[in-house]
Design a protein around this motif. Structure first.
Motif, PDB file in Angstrom:
ATOM      1  N   UNK A  72      34.210 -42.189 -36.787  1.00 36.72           N
ATOM      2  CA  UNK A  72      34.295 -43.521 -37.394  1.00 36.72           C
ATOM      3  C   UNK A  72      33.431 -44.523 -36.630  1.00 36.72           C
ATOM      4  N   UNK A  73      33.380 -44.387 -35.305  1.00 33.24           N
ATOM      5  CA  UNK A  73      32.521 -45.253 -34.500  1.00 33.24           C
ATOM      6  C   UNK A  73      31.053 -44.949 -34.765  1.00 33.24           C
ATOM      7  N   UNK A  74      30.738 -43.668 -34.815  1.00 27.91           N
ATOM      8  CA  UNK A  74      29.343 -43.242 -35.006  1.00 27.91           C
ATOM      9  C   UNK A  74      28.801 -43.743 -36.339  1.00 27.91           C
ATOM     10  N   UNK A 127      32.426 -45.111 -25.372  1.00 32.55           N
ATOM     11  CA  UNK A 127      32.381 -44.936 -23.922  1.00 32.55           C
ATOM     12  C   UNK A 127      33.790 -44.638 -23.417  1.00 32.55           C
ATOM     13  N   UNK A 128      33.975 -43.436 -22.862  1.00 36.30           N
ATOM     14  CA  UNK A 128      35.258 -43.040 -22.293  1.00 36.30           C
ATOM     15  C   UNK A 128      35.312 -43.323 -20.801  1.00 36.30           C
ATOM     16  N   UNK A 129      36.493 -43.118 -20.214  1.00 34.95           N
ATOM     17  CA  UNK A 129      36.705 -43.390 -18.793  1.00 34.95           C
ATOM     18  C   UNK A 129      37.225 -42.146 -18.102  1.00 34.95           C
ATOM     19  N   UNK A 160      39.153 -53.171 -34.537  1.00 33.14           N
ATOM     20  CA  UNK A 160      37.931 -53.121 -33.745  1.00 33.14           C
ATOM     21  C   UNK A 160      36.739 -52.676 -34.583  1.00 33.14           C
ATOM     22  N   UNK A 161      36.958 -51.739 -35.487  1.00 36.80           N
ATOM     23  CA  UNK A 161      35.877 -51.297 -36.373  1.00 36.80           C
ATOM     24  C   UNK A 161      35.403 -52.441 -37.263  1.00 36.80           C
ATOM     25  N   UNK A 162      36.324 -53.292 -37.677  1.00 40.20           N
ATOM     26  CA  UNK A 162      35.950 -54.452 -38.488  1.00 40.20           C
ATOM     27  C   UNK A 162      35.125 -55.439 -37.670  1.00 40.20           C
ATOM     28  N   UNK A 214      29.078 -53.668 -30.253  1.00 38.73           N
ATOM     29  CA  UNK A 214      28.068 -52.673 -29.892  1.00 38.73           C
ATOM     30  C   UNK A 214      28.705 -51.444 -29.276  1.00 38.73           C
ATOM     31  N   UNK A 215      29.845 -51.642 -28.589  1.00 40.64           N
ATOM     32  CA  UNK A 215      30.512 -50.573 -27.850  1.00 40.64           C
ATOM     33  C   UNK A 215      32.009 -50.633 -28.087  1.00 40.64           C
ATOM     34  N   UNK A 216      32.626 -49.457 -28.218  1.00 39.18           N
ATOM     35  CA  UNK A 216      34.081 -49.319 -28.138  1.00 39.18           C
ATOM     36  C   UNK A 216      34.338 -48.444 -26.916  1.00 39.18           C
ATOM     37  N   UNK A 217      34.891 -49.037 -25.878  1.00 41.07           N
ATOM     38  CA  UNK A 217      35.244 -48.259 -24.694  1.00 41.07           C
ATOM     39  C   UNK A 217      36.746 -48.009 -24.692  1.00 41.07           C
TER      40      UNK A 217
END
Length: 337
Positions: free
Chosen positions: A142-144, A151-153, A120-122, A126-129
């Motif tokens: 790593x996302x930042x 985005x968490x749930x 997913x990082x590759x 715009x968003x990793x939920x």
């Protein structure tokens, strides 16, 4: 601070719920994005290679931002031999009816989250939920570093507070009416979406995304007025032209009436909301997730091929009777005219 809508460059305050298992096709993700919302790719069941391929497919279809969704890593315990025997015995009649060999638990029951996240990082959406839990600090960092919003749930206020403390950029508030798996990890409040939104808006400061039972423009407006920055809709898109919903699943959705959904652990071992059928009625002792999910996979695949809705996981929210067919753009237009 720019609003979440501004940060994501959205024209509409609507997010496609990340429905894993083939529903959120690249075509559906791109269509929602092209129409002004945020498309979400449900990638939890994809291999790392498939995540890369699906991300590339979305990018061929749109230049708009999109999200990739994964299941947060969870600690699981192996079921006992008697538990497995009981779960297998419950599934055996369904296998026999479909002409399948007796059910058996495969050796590999879950994906590799670290490898999925790397993929997913590759892709760099715009968003990793994420659902089912919390990410570690190193994951969020790593996302930042890549400029990807996390985005968490949450299914209740305490989960929302924990996610805020972790440093997520936004929180999906999943009300009890929502389609599919319950996304939390502690006590699920199964709260009314509007009430949960109002309470969370007074309790946490990060932007909120309201989800659960939002099927009309009035529903969307109500949760925005209650303090949500965006809304997330899943059931509304299940019958979209671009969705990967199978023919028997679509037929069951079209025939659904108010009150036809139930919370069940029968298919995956985790509580999820879907339409009642023979499996939700006949399975009383499922294995925990992910073992039950792996155990029922062959049955579900055979059911889809045979057009048998009675053995499919027909995930649907409480608003399913208000769903309609149409393109993703047409459905979005009905949610935000």
């Amino acid at each position: 601070m720019p609003s979440l809508t501004q940060r994501l460059g959205l024209r509409l305050p609507i997010v496609l719920a990340p429905m894993a298992g083939g529903i959120s096709t690249p075509e559906l993700v791109a269509a929602v994005g092209n129409a002004g919302g945020l498309g979400s790719l449900g990638a939890a069941y994809l291999t790392p290679a498939q995540i890369g391929e699906a991300g590339a497919a979305v990018r061929r279809l749109t230049q708009e931002p999109f999200a990739v969704n994964l299941f947060a890593p969870q600690s699981t315990s192996e079921p006992t031999a008697p538990q497995v025997e009981r779960a297998v015995a419950e599934l055996a009649p369904f296998h026999a009816d479909l002409g399948l060999p007796p059910p058996a638990l495969p050796p590999q029951t879950s994906g590799d989250f670290e490898a999925q996240l790397d993929a997913a990082l590759e892709v760099c959406p715009a968003v990793l939920s994420f659902t089912f839990g919390r990410l570690e600090t190193r994951h969020l960092e790593a996302l930042r570093v890549r400029g990807i919003l996390a985005i968490g749930t949450a299914t209740g206020l305490e989960e929302a507070r924990q996610l805020e403390a972790d440093g997520v950029d936004s929180i999906v508030l999943q009300g009890g009416a929502a389609v599919g798996h319950r996304g939390g990890w502690s006590e699920d409040e199964l709260a009314d979406t509007l009430a949960l939104t109002r309470a969370a808006a007074q309790s946490v400061r990060v932007p909120l995304i309201a989800a659960g039972g939002l099927m009309t423009a009035a529903d969307v407006r109500a949760v925005l007025d209650a303090g949500a920055s965006l809304t997330q809709c899943g059931t509304a898109f299940l019958r979209a032209t671009e969705a990967g919903t199978s023919a028997p699943y679509r037929a069951a959705l079209a025939a659904a009436k108010p009150g036809d959904t139930v919370l069940t652990r029968a298919f995956s071992g985790r509580t999820a909301r879907g339409l009642r059928n023979a499996v939700t009625a006949g399975i009383g002792h499922p294995l925990p997730y992910p073992q039950q999910n792996a155990l029922t996979r062959q049955m579900r695949a055979a059911g889809a091929a045979a057009g048998r809705a009675d053995v499919l996981s027909l995930w649907a929210g409480e608003g399913v009777a208000q769903g309609r067919e149409g393109t993703a753009a047409e459905i979005l237009a009905g949610l935000w005219p």
